[in-house]
Design a protein around this motif. Structure first.
Motif, mmCIF file in Angstrom:
data_model
loop_
_atom_site.group_PDB
_atom_site.id
_atom_site.type_symbol
_atom_site.label_atom_id
_atom_site.label_comp_id
_atom_site.label_asym_id
_atom_site.label_seq_id
_atom_site.Cartn_x
_atom_site.Cartn_y
_atom_site.Cartn_z
ATOM 1 N N LEU B 195 0.857 -1.189 0.000
ATOM 2 C CA LEU B 195 0.000 0.000 0.000
ATOM 3 C C LEU B 195 0.886 1.230 0.000
ATOM 4 N N HIS B 196 0.520 2.205 -0.788
ATOM 5 C CA HIS B 196 1.197 3.505 -0.690
ATOM 6 C C HIS B 196 0.181 4.544 -0.240
ATOM 7 N N VAL B 197 0.518 5.223 0.833
ATOM 8 C CA VAL B 197 -0.304 6.351 1.249
ATOM 9 C C VAL B 197 0.443 7.597 0.798
ATOM 10 N N SER B 198 -0.058 8.197 -0.243
ATOM 11 C CA SER B 198 0.659 9.310 -0.869
ATOM 12 C C SER B 198 0.401 10.621 -0.146
ATOM 13 N N GLY B 199 1.213 11.590 -0.487
ATOM 14 C CA GLY B 199 0.929 12.955 -0.050
ATOM 15 C C GLY B 199 -0.089 13.544 -1.001
ATOM 16 N N PRO B 200 -0.497 14.771 -0.743
ATOM 17 C CA PRO B 200 -1.464 15.421 -1.636
ATOM 18 C C PRO B 200 -0.895 15.487 -3.048
ATOM 19 N N LEU B 201 -1.694 15.123 -4.015
ATOM 20 C CA LEU B 201 -1.178 15.014 -5.377
ATOM 21 C C LEU B 201 -1.152 16.342 -6.120
ATOM 22 N N ASP B 202 -1.404 17.424 -5.394
ATOM 23 C CA ASP B 202 -1.194 18.738 -5.999
ATOM 24 C C ASP B 202 0.156 19.305 -5.548
ATOM 25 N N HIS B 203 0.929 18.442 -4.907
ATOM 26 C CA HIS B 203 2.300 18.821 -4.568
ATOM 27 C C HIS B 203 3.244 17.845 -5.263
ATOM 28 N N GLN B 204 4.315 18.356 -5.800
ATOM 29 C CA GLN B 204 5.236 17.529 -6.558
ATOM 30 C C GLN B 204 5.766 16.368 -5.722
ATOM 31 N N THR B 205 5.977 16.646 -4.447
ATOM 32 C CA THR B 205 6.454 15.598 -3.548
ATOM 33 C C THR B 205 5.478 14.427 -3.518
ATOM 34 N N GLY B 206 4.206 14.723 -3.464
ATOM 35 C CA GLY B 206 3.191 13.682 -3.466
ATOM 36 C C GLY B 206 3.241 12.884 -4.765
ATOM 37 N N ILE B 207 3.340 13.604 -5.845
ATOM 38 C CA ILE B 207 3.383 12.978 -7.161
ATOM 39 C C ILE B 207 4.619 12.080 -7.308
ATOM 40 N N ASP B 208 5.773 12.635 -6.941
ATOM 41 C CA ASP B 208 7.035 11.913 -7.170
ATOM 42 C C ASP B 208 7.169 10.670 -6.286
ATOM 43 N N ARG B 209 6.762 10.787 -5.052
ATOM 44 C CA ARG B 209 6.911 9.617 -4.176
ATOM 45 C C ARG B 209 5.945 8.516 -4.607
ATOM 46 N N ARG B 210 4.822 8.918 -5.083
ATOM 47 C CA ARG B 210 3.872 7.950 -5.615
ATOM 48 C C ARG B 210 4.463 7.276 -6.850
ATOM 49 N N GLU B 211 5.070 8.074 -7.709
ATOM 50 C CA GLU B 211 5.675 7.545 -8.923
ATOM 51 C C GLU B 211 6.777 6.533 -8.607
ATOM 52 N N GLY B 212 7.603 6.844 -7.627
ATOM 53 C CA GLY B 212 8.679 5.933 -7.240
ATOM 54 C C GLY B 212 8.129 4.613 -6.739
ATOM 55 N N PHE B 213 7.067 4.712 -5.964
ATOM 56 C CA PHE B 213 6.408 3.501 -5.466
ATOM 57 C C PHE B 213 5.914 2.661 -6.630
ATOM 58 N N LEU B 214 5.240 3.304 -7.553
ATOM 59 C CA LEU B 214 4.668 2.581 -8.692
ATOM 60 C C LEU B 214 5.756 1.944 -9.548
ATOM 61 N N GLN B 215 6.845 2.669 -9.751
ATOM 62 C CA GLN B 215 7.946 2.106 -10.531
ATOM 63 C C GLN B 215 8.455 0.818 -9.878
ATOM 64 N N ALA B 216 8.589 0.870 -8.572
ATOM 65 C CA ALA B 216 9.131 -0.289 -7.859
ATOM 66 C C ALA B 216 8.194 -1.501 -7.948
ATOM 67 N N VAL B 217 6.907 -1.275 -7.659
ATOM 68 C CA VAL B 217 6.001 -2.422 -7.693
ATOM 69 C C VAL B 217 5.880 -2.987 -9.106
ATOM 70 N N ARG B 218 5.910 -2.102 -10.091
ATOM 71 C CA ARG B 218 5.819 -2.592 -11.462
ATOM 72 C C ARG B 218 7.064 -3.375 -11.838
ATOM 73 N N ALA B 219 8.213 -2.855 -11.434
ATOM 74 C CA ALA B 219 9.471 -3.516 -11.771
ATOM 75 C C ALA B 219 9.509 -4.928 -11.196
ATOM 76 N N HIS B 220 8.788 -5.103 -10.108
ATOM 77 C CA HIS B 220 8.789 -6.427 -9.483
ATOM 78 C C HIS B 220 7.474 -7.176 -9.744
ATOM 79 N N ALA B 221 6.765 -6.681 -10.712
ATOM 80 C CA ALA B 221 5.515 -7.334 -11.118
ATOM 81 C C ALA B 221 4.539 -7.507 -9.963
#
Lengths: 352, 352
Positions: B195-221
């Motif tokens: 599970l990823h609990v993101s920050g507010p997605l109107d802040h770049q930090t929220g967007i980027d940390r979410r993106e990193g999470f998604l990259q990782a889970v996808r990379a590991h299928a």
DNA sequence: CTGAAAGCGCTTACAG
DNA sequence: CTGAAAGCGCTTACAG
């Protein structure tokens, strides 16, 4: 005259005046809503000012008005890394909110000093950078504070300054608060062999909390078993004091720490020493700026209303600046007892 | 002319000049160490200035020099009570230390706005209160920031602003950092339902940390089993997200929170739900501004170098103000992985 | 080399 | 009623 879009060379009254075809003085009056300026002119001026993006020069205005429209929050850097402490956040929040309400800027200043001649605290006022100052966390032997208060410049201190009867200050009754938590350990939890880890004794807070502790143990005839060790408000010094008491062979069943950081440090050490905090040993802290709520067990503490103190101090400062009569020279705000599990009370969410 | 001891009516160059018997201009030059003034006069001037307690008027000087000798630290109040957050303390510490080194004042400003016409951020520069600004925690849709950057005024942003290519900014690689902690849960602790609990997605930090999470889970299928919920960086929203996942019937064995506050809130809730944190569920946060170290178990986190970012941002701002060529428009500082027990690692003092 | 004016931008007291 | 000067305190360009 406006020069370019890249900042330097800003839009001034003259530019607005030229645009509208009136004098600079008329523009000033128009923007100030001076009734001497006709409705029609005022409108034209406002429109031109908006179009040009006119913003009054703070320096021009300050020089003319002989007032900066700013107050300074001064934090002596001699004191214990206060600047990085949660306390400061609360103070800044309070000062900032009052300043916003009074349309003033806030200058945050650490006393870097080394400047000879004029005292560092006065400098910010005498330079006109700020119209008045709030000083927080000053040591009792800080001659700069004394000089500043004696100078009669607009100052409000946060904390207690019994040795500066002329000072305007906002504090809490630390003696009573400390007596109260200590008695809580004694009467509610039946503790009888008490340790107090004080704050630095060159700060009034350290002195007063120690005094409250001593009053309580004496009142309950526990003075014989009581021990006081001096800390510096840091986590490490709390740990150190606990270890020191242990090494001295002093067995205690309750500890009053002068702040939560020390309580946290002490708590970790007590645990390593095999003590069960909240059970075979009770402990309490002071502040409740954050950490006390997050530990396991939660730390029972006296909540210090830092933000409200800062708010009151700022409001008082603005009242002084406005030439309004100020109330009593020293205002005291109530603290709040927050029961958690570290003292044996069960009020802790995490302990469920 | 000096009027009285009570402040108002301060000592000016004229007073010093009268005392020494030279012109005001001579005093100014003498104090500036201008070689045109004789050694003897300089000495006399310095002595007189010291005796009278002369302090240069900041308004007079600012008006003449066309520079305030101050920078502003602006905190959009729209953002999530940042002002009361530990992050801000670190930022202020960094900005303050840089400013002290550059002999500049720090103005702390919350964007209270409502002011029409000129953008609130520009106001502080155009008024000349500050020579430049540092803006922190801005939302991606904050038009004021865009306008400010576009205006070419001296600004340095803290954070990442990929959509503002012309901005000078100091940040961290949030995508990589988030990918890294997420992979830590996957590869080191064998977690697969994340599970990823993101920050507010109107802040770049929220967007980027979410993106990193998604990259990782996808990379590991593991994308199939992954869930993302949006929080607001508050403790409550962390707790809320965890409860929501629970109510949805989603069983997770690892959680990446976008900050430690949410991780703490989530951790408490997980515990109430009977989960053993660090054991049957692993969690990590971001920040390490204080809380992560104090909880039991300690929260594994990515330490954000807030103070160093602020220091770098300020130093960069002063370089810009000095007209020095600045380096790359965006500087990235490294984050640091801090292993504690909440993820299953045993690095926690309290867990001994 | 040195004395003294100009001017930064503002507001208000003063002259007309 | 309105126009325009004075002056807040400073630094530096200019005149002598």
């Amino acid at each position: 005259m406006s020069v370019d879009a890249k900042g330097r060379g800003n839009v001034t009254l003259k530019d607005v005046a030229a645009r509208v075809g009136v004098t600079q003085a008329a523009v000033s009056m128009a923007l100030a809503g001076n009734p001497r300026i006709s409705e029609k002119t005022r409108r034209a001026v406002q429109r031109a000012a908006a179009e040009l993006g006119y913003v009054p020069s703070s320096a021009g205005r300050a020089l003319r008005r002989q007032s900066a429209g700013a107050i300074a929050l001064i934090v002596p850097n001699t004191s214990h890394h206060v600047f990085g402490h949660a306390y400061f956040m609360h103070v800044l929040t309070g000062v900032s909110s009052s300043s916003n309400a009074h349309d003033a800027q806030v200058i945050v200043s650490t006393n870097t000093d080394g400047a000879e001649g004029v005292n560092a605290y006065e400098r910010v006022i005498r330079s006109g950078s700020a119209d008045g100052v709030i000083v927080t966390s000053a040591a009792v032997d800080d001659a700069n504070v004394e000089a500043l208060v004696a100078s009669g410049l607009p100052v409000v201190l946060i904390g207690n300054f019994p040795y500066l009867p002329e000072a305007v200050s906002v504090g809490t009754d630390d003696v009573a608060a400390s007596r109260l938590v200590t008695e809580h350990l004694i009467t509610v939890h039946g503790r009888s062999r008490l340790l107090h880890v004080s704050g630095p004794l060159d700060h009034q807070t350290g002195i007063d909390r120690r005094e409250g502790f001593l009053q309580a143990v004496r009142a309950h005839a526990l003075g014989e078993n009581a021990l006081v060790l001096e800390g510096d408000m840091s986590e490490e010094s709390g740990a150190e004091a606990v270890r020191q008491a242990h090494d001295m062979g002093v067995e205690v069943d309750g500890v009053v720490f002068a702040n939560d950081d020390m309580a946290f440090g002490g708590m970790q050490t007590l645990r390593r020493l095999g003590r069960r905090v909240g059970d075979d040993i009770a402990l309490v802290g002071f502040d409740d700026f954050g950490i006390a709520r997050t530990t396991t067990p939660g730390i029972t503490t006296m909540r210090v209303p830092a933000e409200r103190m800062a708010l009151a101090a700022s409001d008082t400062l603005f009242a002084i600046l406005a030439g309004e009569r100020t109330g009593p020279a020293h205002v005291e705000l109530p603290v709040e007892f927050i029961a958690r599990t570290s003292c044996g009370c069960a009020g802790d969410a995490l302990s469920e």
